[in-house]
Design a protein around this motif. Sequence first.
Motif, PDB file in Angstrom:
ATOM      1  N   SER A  50       0.779  -1.157  -0.066  1.00 44.58           N
ATOM      2  CA  SER A  50       0.074   0.158   0.025  1.00 44.58           C
ATOM      3  C   SER A  50       0.813   1.203   0.101  1.00 44.58           C
ATOM      4  N   ALA A  51       1.960   1.171   0.827  1.00 39.75           N
ATOM      5  CA  ALA A  51       2.744   2.356   1.018  1.00 39.75           C
ATOM      6  C   ALA A  51       3.434   2.498  -0.436  1.00 39.75           C
ATOM      7  N   LEU A  52       3.931   1.651  -1.036  1.00 38.15           N
ATOM      8  CA  LEU A  52       4.555   1.775  -2.469  1.00 38.15           C
ATOM      9  C   LEU A  52       3.552   2.188  -3.517  1.00 38.15           C
ATOM     10  N   ALA A  53       2.359   1.783  -3.321  1.00 36.72           N
ATOM     11  CA  ALA A  53       1.471   2.519  -4.355  1.00 36.72           C
ATOM     12  C   ALA A  53       1.236   3.880  -4.119  1.00 36.72           C
ATOM     13  N   PHE A  54       0.970   4.191  -2.985  1.00 38.00           N
ATOM     14  CA  PHE A  54       0.980   5.669  -2.600  1.00 38.00           C
ATOM     15  C   PHE A  54       2.106   6.380  -2.814  1.00 38.00           C
ATOM     16  N   ARG A  55       3.300   5.782  -3.068  1.00 33.17           N
ATOM     17  CA  ARG A  55       4.486   6.726  -3.420  1.00 33.17           C
ATOM     18  C   ARG A  55       4.373   6.878  -4.759  1.00 33.17           C
ATOM     19  N   GLN A  56       3.777   5.703  -5.450  1.00 35.65           N
ATOM     20  CA  GLN A  56       3.720   5.936  -7.023  1.00 35.65           C
ATOM     21  C   GLN A  56       3.029   7.157  -7.068  1.00 35.65           C
ATOM     22  N   VAL A  57       1.798   7.274  -6.665  1.00 35.55           N
ATOM     23  CA  VAL A  57       0.788   8.389  -6.807  1.00 35.55           C
ATOM     24  C   VAL A  57       1.923   9.726  -6.684  1.00 35.55           C
ATOM     25  N   ILE A  58       2.523   9.774  -5.626  1.00 33.83           N
ATOM     26  CA  ILE A  58       3.158  10.934  -5.104  1.00 33.83           C
ATOM     27  C   ILE A  58       4.077  11.417  -6.245  1.00 33.83           C
ATOM     28  N   LYS A  59       4.622  10.408  -6.700  1.00 36.32           N
ATOM     29  CA  LYS A  59       5.866  10.423  -7.924  1.00 36.32           C
ATOM     30  C   LYS A  59       5.186  11.241  -8.983  1.00 36.32           C
ATOM     31  N   HIS A  60       3.825  11.106  -9.436  1.00 38.19           N
ATOM     32  CA  HIS A  60       3.033  11.852 -10.336  1.00 38.19           C
ATOM     33  C   HIS A  60       2.465  12.953  -9.985  1.00 38.19           C
ATOM     34  N   GLU A  61       2.177  12.966  -8.820  1.00 45.84           N
ATOM     35  CA  GLU A  61       1.208  14.238  -8.170  1.00 45.84           C
ATOM     36  C   GLU A  61       1.903  14.740  -6.805  1.00 45.84           C
ATOM     37  N   SER A  62       3.030  15.368  -6.931  1.00 45.23           N
ATOM     38  CA  SER A  62       3.511  15.546  -5.619  1.00 45.23           C
ATOM     39  C   SER A  62       3.001  16.657  -4.772  1.00 45.23           C
ATOM     40  N   ASP A  63       1.679  17.069  -5.173  1.00 46.24           N
ATOM     41  CA  ASP A  63       0.969  17.858  -4.414  1.00 46.24           C
ATOM     42  C   ASP A  63      -0.668  17.372  -3.901  1.00 46.24           C
ATOM     43  N   ASN A  64      -0.338  16.119  -3.964  1.00 44.15           N
ATOM     44  CA  ASN A  64      -1.752  15.243  -3.593  1.00 44.15           C
ATOM     45  C   ASN A  64      -1.672  14.866  -2.153  1.00 44.15           C
ATOM     46  N   ALA A  65      -2.397  15.807  -1.366  1.00 43.78           N
ATOM     47  CA  ALA A  65      -2.481  15.693   0.034  1.00 43.78           C
ATOM     48  C   ALA A  65      -3.139  14.379   0.570  1.00 43.78           C
ATOM     49  N   ASP A  66      -4.188  13.904  -0.166  1.00 49.21           N
ATOM     50  CA  ASP A  66      -4.764  12.771   0.298  1.00 49.21           C
ATOM     51  C   ASP A  66      -3.746  11.292   0.092  1.00 49.21           C
ATOM     52  N   ALA A  87       5.273  11.944   6.268  1.00 50.68           N
ATOM     53  CA  ALA A  87       4.004  11.855   5.461  1.00 50.68           C
ATOM     54  C   ALA A  87       2.799  12.736   5.850  1.00 50.68           C
ATOM     55  N   TYR A  88       2.460  12.455   7.212  1.00 51.17           N
ATOM     56  CA  TYR A  88       1.274  13.426   7.924  1.00 51.17           C
ATOM     57  C   TYR A  88       1.638  14.774   7.777  1.00 51.17           C
ATOM     58  N   GLN A  89       2.888  15.184   8.034  1.00 50.24           N
ATOM     59  CA  GLN A  89       3.299  16.556   8.297  1.00 50.24           C
ATOM     60  C   GLN A  89       3.254  17.282   6.690  1.00 50.24           C
ATOM     61  N   LYS A  90       3.443  16.605   5.586  1.00 50.82           N
ATOM     62  CA  LYS A  90       3.608  17.053   4.501  1.00 50.82           C
ATOM     63  C   LYS A  90       2.213  16.951   3.988  1.00 50.82           C
ATOM     64  N   SER A  91       1.327  16.133   4.310  1.00 48.26           N
ATOM     65  CA  SER A  91       0.006  16.431   4.072  1.00 48.26           C
ATOM     66  C   SER A  91      -0.787  17.590   4.626  1.00 48.26           C
ATOM     67  N   ILE A 102      -6.112  14.012   9.886  1.00 46.38           N
ATOM     68  CA  ILE A 102      -4.576  14.232   9.580  1.00 46.38           C
ATOM     69  C   ILE A 102      -3.874  14.302  11.225  1.00 46.38           C
ATOM     70  N   HIS A 103      -4.505  15.352  11.860  1.00 47.07           N
ATOM     71  CA  HIS A 103      -3.813  15.724  13.132  1.00 47.07           C
ATOM     72  C   HIS A 103      -3.870  14.604  13.981  1.00 47.07           C
ATOM     73  N   PHE A 104      -5.153  13.936  13.958  1.00 39.66           N
ATOM     74  CA  PHE A 104      -5.453  12.945  14.914  1.00 39.66           C
ATOM     75  C   PHE A 104      -4.420  11.800  14.616  1.00 39.66           C
ATOM     76  N   SER A 105      -4.206  11.418  13.324  1.00 36.68           N
ATOM     77  CA  SER A 105      -3.146  10.288  12.821  1.00 36.68           C
ATOM     78  C   SER A 105      -1.821  10.700  13.195  1.00 36.68           C
ATOM     79  N   LEU A 106      -1.683  11.959  13.013  1.00 33.53           N
ATOM     80  CA  LEU A 106       0.026  12.427  13.414  1.00 33.53           C
ATOM     81  C   LEU A 106       0.110  12.221  14.814  1.00 33.53           C
ATOM     82  N   GLY A 107      -0.844  12.699  15.586  1.00 29.95           N
ATOM     83  CA  GLY A 107      -0.630  12.492  17.056  1.00 29.95           C
ATOM     84  C   GLY A 107      -0.518  10.946  17.422  1.00 29.95           C
TER      85      GLY A 107
END
Length: 358
Positions: A50-66, A87-91, A102-107
């Motif tokens: 799952s993490a690998l897949a979302f990294r691939q998304v970010i590779k193409h869309e570096s501003d994708n907060a989700d 990752a949470y902080q970047k989001s 995101i705040h809650f998950s970061l906490g």
Amino acid sequence: MRYSSNRPIPGVFILLALALAGLLQAPRLISSYQFQQGLTSYDEGDYQQSALAFRQVIKHESDNADAYYNLGLALSQAGDLDQAIAAYQKSLELTPKNPEDIHFSLGNALQNRGRHDEAIAVYQETIELNPLSADAHTNLAGLLYQRDDVNGAITAARKAIELKPNNAEALVTLGAALLDQGHLEQASTRLKRAIELKPNEAMAHNNLGAALSQQKQADKAIAQYQKAIELDPKLAIAHSNLGLVLSRQGKQTEALTKAEQAVKLDAKSPKSHYALGAVLLAQNKLPRAISALKRAVALSYHDAEAHFLLGVALYEDRQEPKGIEHLKQAKELSKAQGKVSLTKQVEQVLRDIEGAPL
């Protein structure tokens, strides 16, 4: 223990129609596909994929907060907390639509990483965003209690229970904090309710054992500690507490075995060393007791109980000035932390010392 409903944010996929309309370029199609793969892998429990897949998304869309947020969730589940925090902080930097989640998950990630002060601040930010977040109040209460902020823990736990009445975790924290303030019946009531809601919650049984012990119900306390250990054999504090009550019953050999076992299970816990020191002190093994209690203080200088018992041990060992110094420190700390019962104990010992013949 945490209550979190966090899961990856789903995307909306109408790829075929959009593609036929010529509205998506190839990179966008690829990232959309990878996003869906990330969601699927997460739901299947394959967090690395799952993490690998979302990294691939970010590779193409570096501003994708989700994508960053979902990456954080996957990394948290995979145990890579430092990367999850990043990752949470970047989001959050990318101003997402749902900053509360995101705040809650970061906490959560900061708390699991042991960065408790930062986690407290983030949970407080979460509550500012959504004052009705029972989960944020619950986690905040637990951390404040760990930080010996008894009054703050009570306030947060009560709010969590107001928002979610059947909140076993908040009831456990509230029970422990009320116990520190000397409200034994109230503490027992909350802890018994927590056990009704979650019978297999080891910490609830441990804390109820502590309440029963203070109510001079040693046998019932022992039964609760044993139940806690049955549910979680590695729960060091239950071994420590069992050792303490056995010591008070005069079963010193069994008590020492339990206290030493607690240190083996969690050598970084000041409570483990405190219990060992208390058992050794009861056996008049002053040098070993002092050594254990000094270790407890070194691990947590704000541990009022450890200062108190170290003061007693040093005084008994004819190191009166050092002993009184630790007793006074215990008095200051216990007052600041709202530990009413302990404050009364320390004050009584200091009065006894002042009235003792030279």
